[in-house]
Scaffold this motif. Sequence first.
Motif, mmCIF file in Angstrom:
data_model
loop_
_atom_site.group_PDB
_atom_site.id
_atom_site.type_symbol
_atom_site.label_atom_id
_atom_site.label_comp_id
_atom_site.label_asym_id
_atom_site.label_seq_id
_atom_site.Cartn_x
_atom_site.Cartn_y
_atom_site.Cartn_z
ATOM 1 N N LEU A 92 -4.556 -12.081 2.177
ATOM 2 C CA LEU A 92 -5.672 -12.958 2.499
ATOM 3 C C LEU A 92 -5.236 -14.360 2.916
ATOM 4 C CD1 LEU A 92 -8.055 -11.909 -0.412
ATOM 5 C CD2 LEU A 92 -8.233 -11.253 1.990
ATOM 6 N N SER A 93 -4.126 -14.830 2.350
ATOM 7 C CA SER A 93 -3.688 -16.204 2.625
ATOM 8 C C SER A 93 -2.681 -16.297 3.763
ATOM 9 C CB SER A 93 -3.071 -16.814 1.362
ATOM 10 O OG SER A 93 -1.819 -16.200 1.071
ATOM 11 N N HIS A 94 -2.131 -15.145 4.187
ATOM 12 C CA HIS A 94 -1.064 -15.109 5.206
ATOM 13 C C HIS A 94 0.189 -15.833 4.707
ATOM 14 C CE1 HIS A 94 -3.790 -13.808 8.629
ATOM 15 N NE2 HIS A 94 -4.634 -14.208 7.715
ATOM 16 N N ARG A 95 0.404 -15.774 3.394
ATOM 17 C CA ARG A 95 1.581 -16.379 2.790
ATOM 18 C C ARG A 95 2.444 -15.287 2.157
ATOM 19 N NH1 ARG A 95 -0.851 -21.852 -0.123
ATOM 20 N NH2 ARG A 95 -1.580 -22.844 1.820
ATOM 21 N N PRO A 96 3.703 -15.582 1.842
ATOM 22 C CA PRO A 96 4.580 -14.548 1.273
ATOM 23 C C PRO A 96 4.092 -14.052 -0.092
ATOM 24 C CG PRO A 96 5.859 -16.414 2.089
ATOM 25 C CD PRO A 96 4.426 -16.840 2.107
ATOM 26 N N CYS A 97 4.449 -12.824 -0.401
ATOM 27 C CA CYS A 97 4.124 -12.241 -1.700
ATOM 28 C C CYS A 97 4.832 -13.010 -2.822
ATOM 29 C CB CYS A 97 4.579 -10.783 -1.765
ATOM 30 S SG CYS A 97 3.720 -9.658 -0.641
ATOM 31 N N THR A 98 4.147 -13.158 -3.937
ATOM 32 C CA THR A 98 4.772 -13.733 -5.124
ATOM 33 C C THR A 98 5.263 -12.628 -6.059
ATOM 34 O OG1 THR A 98 2.639 -13.869 -6.264
ATOM 35 C CG2 THR A 98 3.337 -15.800 -4.996
ATOM 36 N N LYS A 99 4.927 -11.385 -5.728
ATOM 37 C CA LYS A 99 5.356 -10.217 -6.513
ATOM 38 C C LYS A 99 6.084 -9.241 -5.591
ATOM 39 C CE LYS A 99 1.056 -9.561 -7.537
ATOM 40 N NZ LYS A 99 -0.247 -9.053 -8.052
ATOM 41 N N ALA A 100 6.790 -8.315 -6.196
ATOM 42 C CA ALA A 100 7.440 -7.235 -5.454
ATOM 43 C C ALA A 100 6.732 -5.920 -5.776
ATOM 44 C CB ALA A 100 8.913 -7.150 -5.818
ATOM 45 N N TYR A 101 6.787 -4.975 -4.833
ATOM 46 C CA TYR A 101 6.146 -3.664 -4.997
ATOM 47 C C TYR A 101 7.211 -2.598 -4.774
ATOM 48 C CZ TYR A 101 1.704 -6.153 -4.768
ATOM 49 O OH TYR A 101 0.649 -6.992 -5.025
ATOM 50 N N GLN A 102 7.443 -1.795 -5.808
ATOM 51 C CA GLN A 102 8.572 -0.859 -5.811
ATOM 52 C C GLN A 102 8.110 0.553 -6.123
ATOM 53 O OE1 GLN A 102 11.205 -1.127 -9.201
ATOM 54 N NE2 GLN A 102 13.006 -0.839 -7.889
ATOM 55 N N ALA A 103 8.647 1.525 -5.391
ATOM 56 C CA ALA A 103 8.355 2.933 -5.664
ATOM 57 C C ALA A 103 9.132 3.385 -6.897
ATOM 58 C CB ALA A 103 8.726 3.790 -4.461
ATOM 59 N N LEU A 104 8.422 3.896 -7.895
ATOM 60 C CA LEU A 104 9.060 4.434 -9.095
ATOM 61 C C LEU A 104 9.396 5.909 -8.930
ATOM 62 C CD1 LEU A 104 6.889 2.719 -11.861
ATOM 63 C CD2 LEU A 104 9.132 2.027 -11.006
ATOM 64 N N GLU A 105 8.855 6.518 -7.896
ATOM 65 C CA GLU A 105 9.142 7.908 -7.522
ATOM 66 C C GLU A 105 9.176 7.970 -5.992
ATOM 67 O OE1 GLU A 105 6.382 9.879 -11.114
ATOM 68 O OE2 GLU A 105 5.786 10.042 -9.017
ATOM 69 N N ASP A 106 9.703 9.043 -5.457
ATOM 70 C CA ASP A 106 9.558 9.262 -4.018
ATOM 71 C C ASP A 106 8.061 9.238 -3.697
ATOM 72 O OD1 ASP A 106 12.283 9.532 -3.811
ATOM 73 O OD2 ASP A 106 12.248 11.727 -3.684
ATOM 74 N N SER A 107 7.681 8.443 -2.735
ATOM 75 C CA SER A 107 6.261 8.219 -2.469
ATOM 76 C C SER A 107 5.957 8.313 -0.984
ATOM 77 C CB SER A 107 5.837 6.829 -2.981
ATOM 78 O OG SER A 107 6.095 6.686 -4.376
ATOM 79 N N GLU A 108 4.735 8.698 -0.684
ATOM 80 C CA GLU A 108 4.267 8.756 0.697
ATOM 81 C C GLU A 108 3.013 7.907 0.821
ATOM 82 O OE1 GLU A 108 2.563 11.953 3.988
ATOM 83 O OE2 GLU A 108 3.827 12.662 2.346
ATOM 84 N N ILE A 109 2.996 7.024 1.800
ATOM 85 C CA ILE A 109 1.854 6.137 1.970
ATOM 86 C C ILE A 109 1.278 6.262 3.382
ATOM 87 C CG2 ILE A 109 2.735 4.462 0.295
ATOM 88 C CD1 ILE A 109 3.494 2.667 2.722
ATOM 89 N N LEU A 110 -0.016 5.975 3.479
ATOM 90 C CA LEU A 110 -0.671 5.715 4.748
ATOM 91 C C LEU A 110 -1.015 4.234 4.753
ATOM 92 C CD1 LEU A 110 -3.205 8.700 4.980
ATOM 93 C CD2 LEU A 110 -0.929 8.544 6.010
ATOM 94 N N PHE A 111 -0.877 3.575 5.893
ATOM 95 C CA PHE A 111 -1.217 2.156 5.938
ATOM 96 C C PHE A 111 -1.795 1.783 7.289
ATOM 97 C CE2 PHE A 111 3.095 2.434 7.507
ATOM 98 C CZ PHE A 111 3.178 1.469 8.502
ATOM 99 N N ILE A 112 -2.563 0.707 7.259
ATOM 100 C CA ILE A 112 -3.185 0.197 8.481
ATOM 101 C C ILE A 112 -2.958 -1.304 8.539
ATOM 102 C CG2 ILE A 112 -5.481 -0.098 7.407
ATOM 103 C CD1 ILE A 112 -6.621 0.890 10.164
ATOM 104 N N ASN A 113 -2.525 -1.773 9.682
ATOM 105 C CA ASN A 113 -2.208 -3.180 9.866
ATOM 106 C C ASN A 113 -3.453 -4.063 9.745
ATOM 107 O OD1 ASN A 113 -1.852 -5.597 11.981
ATOM 108 N ND2 ASN A 113 0.160 -5.046 11.138
ATOM 109 N N ARG A 114 -3.257 -5.255 9.202
ATOM 110 C CA ARG A 114 -4.373 -6.177 8.985
ATOM 111 C C ARG A 114 -5.119 -6.496 10.279
ATOM 112 N NH1 ARG A 114 -2.351 -11.128 6.111
ATOM 113 N NH2 ARG A 114 -1.110 -11.272 7.998
ATOM 114 N N SER A 115 -4.393 -6.742 11.353
ATOM 115 C CA SER A 115 -5.062 -7.106 12.611
ATOM 116 C C SER A 115 -5.938 -5.967 13.126
ATOM 117 C CB SER A 115 -4.026 -7.509 13.664
ATOM 118 O OG SER A 115 -3.140 -6.437 13.937
ATOM 119 N N TYR A 116 -5.452 -4.700 12.981
ATOM 120 C CA TYR A 116 -6.269 -3.567 13.409
ATOM 121 C C TYR A 116 -7.481 -3.412 12.493
ATOM 122 C CZ TYR A 116 -7.531 0.921 15.383
ATOM 123 O OH TYR A 116 -8.218 1.932 16.022
#
Length: 205
Positions: A92-116
Amino acid sequence: MKAPQQNETYELKTVLDSMVKINDLEWRDFIKGLQRKNLSKGEHLWKKDQFCDSLVFLQSGLIRSYSYLGPKEVTHAFYFEKSLFYDDYSFLSHRPCTKAYQALEDSEILFINRSYLQSMYDRHKCFERLGRLALENAHIAMVQNMERIRLFSAEENYCYLSKHYPGLLQRVPLKTIASYLNISPEHLSRIRAKKSIQRTTRTIY
């Protein structure tokens, strides 16, 4: 990264439909912006100081968010299969993350870009409402989690996890559970031992 097949978007459609009904035309427009990515166990989705510019749906696996308070590692949240999330501060702020996000298992994601996604807000009113609801739900979940950790005892929070997320304790290392409960691994071991004794006593009597 690849575009997902139609059958790979079924669960995401089900989750979004539970929030806002999306017709076929709107959905076809939405999935044009979807991409698929696999994460290996231990790999980061976003690291601290990187930018979150995507809304993510976790198809399979398990992801956590964490940061460091001095030398101490603090786990903030766990994201399970069928979770829809982003780093709200960075997104929302267009600023860097203050946290990290890590896969604890092999993971599969779907994602959509903010601009789209924002272009979808302009083209289809249902997605504008969906974005607002997703933000509200994420904020409510964050506040509930923070309040529970702050107000409940470590033992009460452990019991909450055991009751509501029983599989988590088998899928996540104890030191990570301890960092989520804001206690030491030794304290967590004592709680687990106490609960084990209580279960055994109830079984005997």
